[in-house]
Design a protein around this motif. Sequence first.
Motif, mmCIF file in Angstrom:
data_model
loop_
_atom_site.group_PDB
_atom_site.id
_atom_site.type_symbol
_atom_site.label_atom_id
_atom_site.label_comp_id
_atom_site.label_asym_id
_atom_site.label_seq_id
_atom_site.Cartn_x
_atom_site.Cartn_y
_atom_site.Cartn_z
ATOM 1 N N ASP A 18 -38.601 -0.378 -54.496
ATOM 2 C CA ASP A 18 -38.629 0.440 -53.284
ATOM 3 C C ASP A 18 -40.038 0.982 -53.114
ATOM 4 O O ASP A 18 -40.639 1.455 -54.087
ATOM 5 C CB ASP A 18 -37.622 1.591 -53.379
ATOM 6 N N ASP A 19 -40.564 0.925 -51.887
ATOM 7 C CA ASP A 19 -41.928 1.412 -51.648
ATOM 8 C C ASP A 19 -41.971 2.915 -51.419
ATOM 9 O O ASP A 19 -43.056 3.494 -51.329
ATOM 10 C CB ASP A 19 -42.569 0.684 -50.474
ATOM 11 N N ASP A 20 -40.812 3.553 -51.334
ATOM 12 C CA ASP A 20 -40.759 5.015 -51.211
ATOM 13 C C ASP A 20 -40.681 5.597 -52.614
ATOM 14 O O ASP A 20 -39.654 5.473 -53.291
ATOM 15 C CB ASP A 20 -39.528 5.420 -50.400
ATOM 16 N N PRO A 21 -41.763 6.242 -53.091
ATOM 17 C CA PRO A 21 -41.775 6.723 -54.471
ATOM 18 C C PRO A 21 -40.692 7.754 -54.765
ATOM 19 O O PRO A 21 -40.180 7.824 -55.880
ATOM 20 C CB PRO A 21 -43.175 7.317 -54.648
ATOM 21 N N THR A 22 -40.317 8.549 -53.769
ATOM 22 C CA THR A 22 -39.278 9.556 -53.988
ATOM 23 C C THR A 22 -37.928 8.892 -54.223
ATOM 24 O O THR A 22 -37.194 9.234 -55.155
ATOM 25 C CB THR A 22 -39.187 10.510 -52.781
ATOM 26 N N GLU A 42 -43.045 -1.451 -56.507
ATOM 27 C CA GLU A 42 -43.185 -0.831 -55.200
ATOM 28 C C GLU A 42 -43.248 -1.841 -54.054
ATOM 29 O O GLU A 42 -43.208 -1.454 -52.883
ATOM 30 C CB GLU A 42 -44.451 0.037 -55.159
ATOM 31 N N ASP A 43 -43.356 -3.142 -54.363
ATOM 32 C CA ASP A 43 -43.372 -4.144 -53.301
ATOM 33 C C ASP A 43 -42.880 -5.479 -53.850
ATOM 34 O O ASP A 43 -42.579 -5.606 -55.043
ATOM 35 C CB ASP A 43 -44.767 -4.270 -52.680
ATOM 36 N N GLY A 44 -42.813 -6.485 -52.956
ATOM 37 C CA GLY A 44 -42.267 -7.775 -53.340
ATOM 38 C C GLY A 44 -43.029 -8.478 -54.454
ATOM 39 O O GLY A 44 -42.427 -8.885 -55.456
ATOM 40 N N PRO A 45 -44.348 -8.660 -54.320
ATOM 41 C CA PRO A 45 -45.093 -9.329 -55.391
ATOM 42 C C PRO A 45 -44.978 -8.622 -56.731
ATOM 43 O O PRO A 45 -44.847 -9.265 -57.780
ATOM 44 C CB PRO A 45 -46.533 -9.302 -54.865
ATOM 45 N N LEU A 63 -34.580 -3.397 -48.598
ATOM 46 C CA LEU A 63 -34.736 -4.473 -47.628
ATOM 47 C C LEU A 63 -36.110 -4.434 -46.970
ATOM 48 O O LEU A 63 -36.762 -5.464 -46.793
ATOM 49 C CB LEU A 63 -33.640 -4.375 -46.563
ATOM 50 N N MET A 64 -36.576 -3.237 -46.608
ATOM 51 C CA MET A 64 -37.839 -3.089 -45.884
ATOM 52 C C MET A 64 -38.969 -2.798 -46.869
ATOM 53 O O MET A 64 -39.165 -1.663 -47.299
ATOM 54 C CB MET A 64 -37.720 -1.957 -44.856
ATOM 55 N N LEU A 65 -39.716 -3.831 -47.226
ATOM 56 C CA LEU A 65 -40.839 -3.695 -48.148
ATOM 57 C C LEU A 65 -42.112 -4.186 -47.458
ATOM 58 O O LEU A 65 -42.052 -5.085 -46.618
ATOM 59 C CB LEU A 65 -40.603 -4.528 -49.417
ATOM 60 N N PRO A 66 -43.268 -3.634 -47.812
ATOM 61 C CA PRO A 66 -44.518 -4.100 -47.206
ATOM 62 C C PRO A 66 -44.889 -5.492 -47.712
ATOM 63 O O PRO A 66 -44.710 -5.816 -48.885
ATOM 64 C CB PRO A 66 -45.542 -3.047 -47.681
#
Length: 240
Positions: A18-22, A42-45, A63-66
């Motif tokens: 998840d890209d949201d750290p919280t 924090e992201d797909g790679p 689902l929503m990742l940068p």
Amino acid sequence: MEQQAEEPAAGARVLVVDDDPTVAEVVAGYLDRAGYVVDRAEDGPAALARATAHWPDLVVLDLMLPGMDGLEVCRRMRGRAPVPVIMLTARGDEDDRILGLEVGADDYVTKPFSPRELVLRVESVLRRTRPRSDTGQLAAAGLSVDPAARRALKNGYELALTIREFDLLAFFLRHPGRVFSRQDLMKEVWGWDFGDLSTVTVHVRRLRGKVEDDPARPRLIQTVWGVGYRFEAVAGEERP
């Protein structure tokens, strides 16, 4: 009705993406306190790199990742090896949830969510990966299932099934000729007394695509209109 938590599988590793750290911190904290070994990305790679270094027993995947969305991460992981996936999504649109199920996610949780509920869902999915006590072989209509080895064959060729697809097929084989509603299947296969019934619909459709000779005219997993589904051990008339 809230279900009782079970002890997590010893050493079970969960990858939280998840890209949201919280959100990632809260989810990881609850899973850690529940006894799981937790990795974070924090992201797909980064998720793919983490999975390569330490293959997880389950992935909690936003689902929503940068850069690379969760659907592509799920596809790439599933292309390498089977792994249970629970999707996290802030989207309320049903089409987005179904997309996650279509690429093989075993479950999804819509944000905002209860971390306690998420832990229960993780436990439920992982519980399905453990060997069953009733390990006898199941077979009908050219299909065979080995619950102990978690293997399914069609006419001698191995089927690539997700955890939920495997459990759904095994359940049908154990109860040929009986009609089950989507609510019944949600309870018996997913282990939940409540949930979005479109999850069952999507998994039935995906399973038909793998076990039926012509998924558009299913002979094995038949729809009983207004009731649910029935598995025919001897294929009969086509009922879409």
